[in-house]
Write an enzyme that holds these catalytic residues in place. Structure first.
Site, PDB file in Angstrom:
ATOM      1  N   ARG A  92     -30.047 -51.023  23.889  1.00 45.28           N
ATOM      2  CA  ARG A  92     -30.392 -50.092  24.967  1.00 45.28           C
ATOM      3  C   ARG A  92     -31.237 -50.640  26.077  1.00 45.28           C
ATOM      4  NH1 ARG A  92     -33.407 -44.467  25.456  1.00 45.28           N
ATOM      5  NH2 ARG A  92     -32.477 -44.051  27.570  1.00 45.28           N
TER       6      ARG A  92
ATOM      7  N   GLU B 209     -34.868 -39.105  30.242  1.00 39.44           N
ATOM      8  CA  GLU B 209     -35.858 -37.916  29.990  1.00 39.44           C
ATOM      9  C   GLU B 209     -36.301 -37.357  31.428  1.00 39.44           C
ATOM     10  OE1 GLU B 209     -38.270 -39.653  25.959  1.00 39.44           O
ATOM     11  OE2 GLU B 209     -39.270 -39.763  28.022  1.00 39.44           O
TER      12      GLU B 209
END
Length: 465
Positions: free
Chosen positions: A91, A180
């Site tokens: 990622r 986030e």
């Protein structure tokens, strides 16, 4: 949740690779600003974090990410490490200021070429690319005209998404729109801990809405540009407990949950923003249209969950706007960052998501720990606490699976030590130690364990040190 740390000698037997499905996704997570460096190379211009780092007192050690891990130049070595660990996924995030370095709307081919090389390098090593479009490095020129408070930034994000997905979508199938949103909005605009460093709750709520709106608009765009795309978002979520059984603390926990967790989860799953938060924060609310709410609820292919620690909530009448406060419980096991170590919290959080929201595949898109690593005389880094942290959390993850939670992958945070935002280089989360003076990479004990865990067919538990 259990308060007792597991003894290290008992930890190794908690979990094995064979406990998980053969097609389970094993990866590590990184982010562009934290590792790439090359801050002014090949056309990249400043992000809000470059600007934030220049403000005295904002970064604890006074550092910046101009060089960081120099991943921009050393990426083959770093991908080799991920591959050698036995991971099958990687990622990464894409630096918006590398793709659109100014407001002209002209993409920077050198930036696109870098990520093309990086993706090709992953595929050559058997690493499935998982791309995050936004991991906090907003171009500074957009912040200069309002940043995420300005609805025009939503349009700019879509233009950026269009170019990146068209360029990489032939090879990258897994896309995370935002990492986030809580941190983007609240740390960046409410408590001011993160860039751009504002302290304005109303602005934070407006930012959160525009980020979520940009996510919802990006989902169908990505699918249109990327054949067989899988699209999701990565949320930082926390299991909560009340500081006491008092009605005041229980209600405070509910209010905190409303903004900390449900403010992001509910609209994603078609419920709109939580009514209790809208009522409690009425004087701070952003501009929201009913059409916006429908857009945010674009169907997801997966939910990314970043889990680090639980939160204990107490009533705090003198602490607006939520009238809540985080309470630290003495005697809890903690990381070097001071975060509570609570593997059961991961299991409880995953169970809660599976119970409260429509069935959806879940990936642990971040989980890890910071400790004060020491290089020993022989050059080794015996980060036994981090190794045990991984083992215990993977055990909790396996328990969640056994209890019916559809968890399909785990991404450790992080492959290597990096620039840890407002903490600078004071916090180390990596399985690989970075000597920031020389850029030498050294695999820590936790990295050796992870490698052996993922190659476990030939390794006995007693060898997995």
């Amino acid at each position: 949740m259990s308060d007792k740390p597991v003894k290290s000698q008992d930890t190794l037997a908690l979990v094995t690779r064979s406990d998980f499905p053969e097609d389970f996704v094993w990866g590590c997570s990184t982010s562009s600003f934290q590792i790439e460096g090359a801050a002014a190379v090949d056309g990249r211009t400043p992000s809000i974090w470059d600007q934030f780092c220049q403000q005295p007192g904002k970064i604890r050690d006074g550092s910046d990410a101009t060089v960081a891990c120099d991943h921009y130049h050393r990426w083959p070595e770093d991908l080799d490490l991920a591959s050698q660990f036995g991971m099958n996924a990687y990622r990464f995030s894409i630096a918006w200021p590398r793709i659109f370095p100014d407001a002209s709307g002209t993409p920077n081919q050198r930036g696109l070429d870098f990520y093309s090389r990086l993706v090709d390098g992953m595929l050559e090593r058997g690493l499935q690319p998982w791309a995050t479009l936004y991991h906090w490095d907003l171009p500074q020129y957009l912040q200069d005209v309002g940043g995420w408070e300005n609805r025009a930034t939503v349009d700019a994000f879509l233009a950026y998404t269009e170019v990146v997905t068209r360029h990489l979508g032939d090879r990258v199938k897994n896309w995370i729109t935002h990492n986030e949103p809580w941190c983007t909005a609240m740390h960046g605009n409410w408590d001011g801990m993160h860039a751009p460093g504002k302290q304005d709750f109303k602005a934070a709520l407006q930012v959160s809405h525009h980020v979520m709106l940009s996510h919802g608009l990006a989902v169908p765009l990505i699918r249109a540009n990327v054949p067989a795309a899988k699209v999701g978002i990565a949320l930082s979520l926390h299991p909560l407990r009340a500081a006491s059984d008092s009605e005041a603390d229980l209600l405070a926990m509910q209010r905190h949950d409303g903004l900390r967790n449900r403010w992001f989860l509910d609209p994603l799953f078609g419920r709109g923003y939580p009514a209790d938060v809208l009522a409690h924060c009425a004087e701070y609310l952003p501009q929201i249209s009913s059409a916006d709410v429908d857009v945010i609820a674009a169907p997801l292919d997966f939910l990314g969950v970043n889990y680090y620690f639980p939160e204990t909530i107490a009533s705090a009448p003198d602490n607006p706007p939520l009238h809540t406060a985080l309470k630290e419980i003495a005697g809890r096991e903690r990381t070097g960052f001071g975060w509570e170590v609570a593997p059961d919290g991961m299991r409880e959080l995953l169970q809660r998501i599976a119970q409260d929201y429509p069935a959806i595949p879940i990936y642990l898109t971040e989980n890890g720990s910071s400790y004060d690593d020491q290089v020993e005389a022989d050059g080794q880094i015996q980060d036994t606490a981090r190794r045990d942290y991984f083992i215990r959390h993977l055990h909790a993850l396996h328990q969640a699976q056994q209890q019916g939670v559809d968890v399909r992958g785990y991404f450790a945070w992080s492959l290597m030590d990096n620039f840890e935002w407002a903490e600078g280089y004071l916090r180390r989360f990596g399985m690989v130690y970075i000597d920031f003076a020389t850029q030498q990479r050294t695999v820590k004990q936790s990295g050796h364990w992870f490698r052996n865990f993922l190659h476990q067919n030939a390794v006995s538990p007693l060898d997995m040190t």
